[in-house]
Design a protein around this motif. Sequence first.
Motif, PDB file in Angstrom:
ATOM      1  N   CYS A   8      -9.022   1.899   7.458  1.00 43.04           N
ATOM      2  CA  CYS A   8      -8.718   1.279   6.206  1.00 43.04           C
ATOM      3  C   CYS A   8      -8.502  -0.201   6.421  1.00 43.04           C
ATOM      4  N   VAL A   9      -9.374  -0.996   5.889  1.00 38.28           N
ATOM      5  CA  VAL A   9      -9.017  -2.640   5.681  1.00 38.28           C
ATOM      6  C   VAL A   9      -8.447  -2.702   4.330  1.00 38.28           C
ATOM      7  N   PRO A  10      -7.214  -3.069   4.290  1.00 38.83           N
ATOM      8  CA  PRO A  10      -6.734  -3.140   2.785  1.00 38.83           C
ATOM      9  C   PRO A  10      -7.329  -4.128   1.814  1.00 38.83           C
ATOM     10  N   LEU A  68      -4.982   2.039   9.766  1.00 38.68           N
ATOM     11  CA  LEU A  68      -4.791   0.879   8.867  1.00 38.68           C
ATOM     12  C   LEU A  68      -4.796  -0.446   9.738  1.00 38.68           C
ATOM     13  N   TRP A  69      -5.764  -1.092   9.275  1.00 35.79           N
ATOM     14  CA  TRP A  69      -6.356  -2.236   9.798  1.00 35.79           C
ATOM     15  C   TRP A  69      -5.252  -3.687   9.362  1.00 35.79           C
ATOM     16  N   ASP A  70      -4.662  -4.207   9.967  1.00 38.00           N
ATOM     17  CA  ASP A  70      -3.927  -5.402   9.329  1.00 38.00           C
ATOM     18  C   ASP A  70      -4.654  -6.776   9.854  1.00 38.00           C
ATOM     19  N   LEU A 129       0.720  -1.209  -0.182  1.00 35.71           N
ATOM     20  CA  LEU A 129       0.004   0.118   0.095  1.00 35.71           C
ATOM     21  C   LEU A 129       0.969   1.386  -0.069  1.00 35.71           C
ATOM     22  N   ALA A 130       2.112   1.070  -0.210  1.00 39.72           N
ATOM     23  CA  ALA A 130       3.050   2.314  -0.102  1.00 39.72           C
ATOM     24  C   ALA A 130       3.107   3.053   1.323  1.00 39.72           C
ATOM     25  N   LEU A 165       1.440  11.525   5.089  1.00 38.31           N
ATOM     26  CA  LEU A 165       0.685  10.198   4.903  1.00 38.31           C
ATOM     27  C   LEU A 165       1.350   8.929   4.330  1.00 38.31           C
ATOM     28  N   GLU A 166       2.575   8.919   4.428  1.00 35.80           N
ATOM     29  CA  GLU A 166       3.430   8.065   4.040  1.00 35.80           C
ATOM     30  C   GLU A 166       4.124   6.958   4.855  1.00 35.80           C
ATOM     31  N   ASP A 167       4.485   7.527   6.136  1.00 36.49           N
ATOM     32  CA  ASP A 167       4.843   6.780   7.172  1.00 36.49           C
ATOM     33  C   ASP A 167       3.872   6.788   8.448  1.00 36.49           C
TER      34      ASP A 167
END
Length: 177
Positions: free
Chosen positions: A138-140, A81-83, A32-33, A61-63
């Motif tokens: 965000c669920v990828p 971001l939900w892993d 997802l960068a 919004l990169e790190d």
Amino acid sequence: MDNAREWLRCKARGSQQTGVLVSKVAARFKPLAVHILAQGDENAVHWFLEDKTDVRSSNYLEDAATEIQVQGLELDFACVLWDADMRYVDGHWEYFKFNGKDKWKPVANTPNGQEEKKYMLNAYRVLLTRARQGIAICVPSVNNRLTPEGFPEDPTRLPEFYNGTYEYLKSLGIKEI
């Protein structure tokens, strides 16, 4: 993730701060960068305090920062971001750790494993309470493509790792962006 980034950028005005948050156990965000900020005070200081003109800033919004790095701090708008470390499966939460190579392993049902599960649950509680004005979860997207031989192209991001969590969050009334 692109939708979440756009949502954050549209919401923030003036000096309002945005940022991406992940659990310390999260592992699969390179596709997802998103880079997980290295542990250490110096990294978190730049991430949290630099303004929108500094690439080390959370606003780029990169790190992504972890629950350890943002404990006690707040952003105006955040994306969690939900892993696949904490998954909603058949009506309950299940907990996993990435082996650093190619698979997610369940957290054991031992006394130490129970403590790990409590920590992981608390980590998401911390992440979900860091935004003052708005939050995106965000669920990828999954990778369900197969190799020419018929094997999963990326066995670490299968639909069954993310879809249950996505559907559960949606069932709570969280709107999709």
